[in-house]
Design a protein around this motif. Structure first.
Motif, PDB file in Angstrom:
ATOM      1  N   ASP A  20      24.803 -26.375 -45.424  1.00 28.13           N
ATOM      2  CA  ASP A  20      25.052 -27.259 -46.557  1.00 28.13           C
ATOM      3  C   ASP A  20      26.243 -26.820 -47.402  1.00 28.13           C
ATOM      4  N   ASP A  21      26.656 -25.531 -47.307  1.00 30.08           N
ATOM      5  CA  ASP A  21      27.840 -25.088 -48.062  1.00 30.08           C
ATOM      6  C   ASP A  21      29.116 -25.202 -47.237  1.00 30.08           C
ATOM      7  N   ARG A  22      29.001 -25.714 -45.996  1.00 29.03           N
ATOM      8  CA  ARG A  22      30.092 -26.008 -45.067  1.00 29.03           C
ATOM      9  C   ARG A  22      30.728 -24.774 -44.456  1.00 29.03           C
ATOM     10  N   ALA A  23      30.648 -23.610 -45.130  1.00 23.87           N
ATOM     11  CA  ALA A  23      31.096 -22.322 -44.562  1.00 23.87           C
ATOM     12  C   ALA A  23      32.531 -22.374 -44.051  1.00 23.87           C
ATOM     13  N   LEU A  24      33.415 -23.010 -44.791  1.00 25.67           N
ATOM     14  CA  LEU A  24      34.828 -23.051 -44.416  1.00 25.67           C
ATOM     15  C   LEU A  24      35.540 -21.789 -44.875  1.00 25.67           C
ATOM     16  N   PHE A  25      36.637 -21.471 -44.207  1.00 27.80           N
ATOM     17  CA  PHE A  25      37.530 -20.425 -44.681  1.00 27.80           C
ATOM     18  C   PHE A  25      38.485 -21.082 -45.682  1.00 27.80           C
ATOM     19  N   THR A  26      38.162 -20.955 -46.951  1.00 30.79           N
ATOM     20  CA  THR A  26      38.827 -21.768 -47.973  1.00 30.79           C
ATOM     21  C   THR A  26      40.295 -21.415 -48.176  1.00 30.79           C
ATOM     22  N   THR A  27      40.700 -20.179 -47.841  1.00 29.21           N
ATOM     23  CA  THR A  27      42.108 -19.805 -48.017  1.00 29.21           C
ATOM     24  C   THR A  27      42.956 -20.162 -46.798  1.00 29.21           C
ATOM     25  N   GLN A  65      33.878 -31.802 -45.953  1.00 33.36           N
ATOM     26  CA  GLN A  65      32.799 -32.115 -45.015  1.00 33.36           C
ATOM     27  C   GLN A  65      33.356 -32.652 -43.709  1.00 33.36           C
ATOM     28  N   MET A  66      34.423 -33.438 -43.769  1.00 31.94           N
ATOM     29  CA  MET A  66      35.074 -33.894 -42.544  1.00 31.94           C
ATOM     30  C   MET A  66      35.559 -32.708 -41.729  1.00 31.94           C
ATOM     31  N   LEU A  67      36.158 -31.732 -42.406  1.00 34.58           N
ATOM     32  CA  LEU A  67      36.658 -30.550 -41.714  1.00 34.58           C
ATOM     33  C   LEU A  67      35.510 -29.752 -41.110  1.00 34.58           C
ATOM     34  N   ALA A  68      34.421 -29.601 -41.860  1.00 30.49           N
ATOM     35  CA  ALA A  68      33.268 -28.844 -41.347  1.00 30.49           C
ATOM     36  C   ALA A  68      32.701 -29.497 -40.097  1.00 30.49           C
ATOM     37  N   MET A 115      25.596 -33.402 -49.539  1.00 30.24           N
ATOM     38  CA  MET A 115      25.581 -32.510 -50.687  1.00 30.24           C
ATOM     39  C   MET A 115      26.869 -32.637 -51.510  1.00 30.24           C
ATOM     40  N   GLY A 116      26.738 -33.092 -52.747  1.00 30.11           N
ATOM     41  CA  GLY A 116      27.874 -33.194 -53.657  1.00 30.11           C
ATOM     42  C   GLY A 116      28.809 -34.346 -53.376  1.00 30.11           C
ATOM     43  N   LEU A 117      28.444 -35.257 -52.492  1.00 28.64           N
ATOM     44  CA  LEU A 117      29.334 -36.350 -52.120  1.00 28.64           C
ATOM     45  C   LEU A 117      28.850 -37.682 -52.678  1.00 28.64           C
ATOM     46  N   ALA A 118      29.798 -38.567 -52.958  1.00 30.80           N
ATOM     47  CA  ALA A 118      29.462 -39.915 -53.390  1.00 30.80           C
ATOM     48  C   ALA A 118      28.860 -40.680 -52.210  1.00 30.80           C
TER      49      ALA A 118
END
Length: 252
Positions: A87-94, A142-145, A164-167
């Motif tokens: 649910d937190d998508r676990a992306l590498f944000t940097t 979320q698309m990226l995840a 989660m957190g989306l419109a």
């Protein structure tokens, strides 16, 4: 059809002897989308973590494509073809969108095809390939995840709380992609989602957990046509018979 995920008499939880999910059985076919529903705290995420091998099962077995996965063996689940989107998508944000995707592609030779697949589902990411994942909107993240999961060619895809957190309008855009992926690639999908009717609209089957117990299971179309049945399952009412819907088990 080919069975790609089976779990039998699964007890799951966080301390031995105190399961929060009990006697959970599941059989998922190739290309099937299952909506795993239930109120907060019902045990849905616990089930996904256990199936993915990120949480050791307390009892029971998990099989992916005919191969039994050792309890708590995430690598074994991954090698079997299971991919989990938390649910937190676990992306590498940097890292950029492109870098996140490249890391998930098993072979450099497959990169161009993998990128085209993701952009085919999510053309919004085309102009964002060089943007750090942390700078994306929630919907783009979320698309990226999901895209990062798809480039791994999963046999089984688990998605926890896509909305989660989306419109709602973004959720309506994303959920049909999962239906398309299941239909075109044969990937089986387990979808945990609080937007019940939206989830049922793209699913083949549905299962409702309450207090760690399967209280209702059946065809998604049947459950979508009888919202009172799902409401009763969420709230703990006895439920009532419905054509094509399994009779609820004893509520804990």
């Amino acid at each position: 059809m080919t069975t790609v995920l089976t779990c039998t008499e699964l007890d799951a939880g966080y301390s031995q002897g105190r399961p929060c999910v009990r006697d959970f059985d599941l059989e998922l076919q190739e290309g099937e989308v299952l909506a795993l529903l239930g109120p907060n705290g019902a045990g849905k995420t616990t089930v996904l973590l256990t199936l993915a091998g990120l949480l050791p099962s307390l009892r029971g077995t998990v099989d992916i494509a005919g191969h039994q996965v050792k309890p708590g063996h995430a690598r074994g689940a991954s090698e079997g073809g299971l991919v989990f989107v938390p649910d937190d998508r676990a992306l590498f944000t940097t890292l950029t969108v492109e870098e996140n995707l490249r890391l998930a592609v098993k072979s450099r030779r497959n990169w161009a095809a993998a990128r085209d697949t993701v952009l085919g589902h999510f053309p919004e990411l085309d102009k964002r390939l060089k943007v750090p994942a942390g700078a994306l909107s929630g919907g783009e993240q979320q698309m990226l995840a999901i895209g990062r999961a798809l480039v791994q060619n999963p046999k089984v895809l688990l998605i926890d709380e896509l909305s989660m957190g989306l419109a709602p309008v973004i959720v309506e855009r994303l959920l049909p992609v999962l239906r398309t992926v299941a239909d075109t690639t044969g990937t089986a999908v387990v979808l945990v989602e609080q937007h019940v009717q939206l989830a049922l609209a793209v699913s083949d089957t549905a299962l409702v957990l309450r207090h760690g117990t399967n209280v209702l299971q059946g065809k998604a179309s049947d459950l979508a046509g009888d919202p009172k049945l799902i409401e009763d399952a969420y709230l703990g009412a006895a439920g009532h018979p419905h054509p094509g819907v399994a009779e609820p088990s004893t509520v804990a």
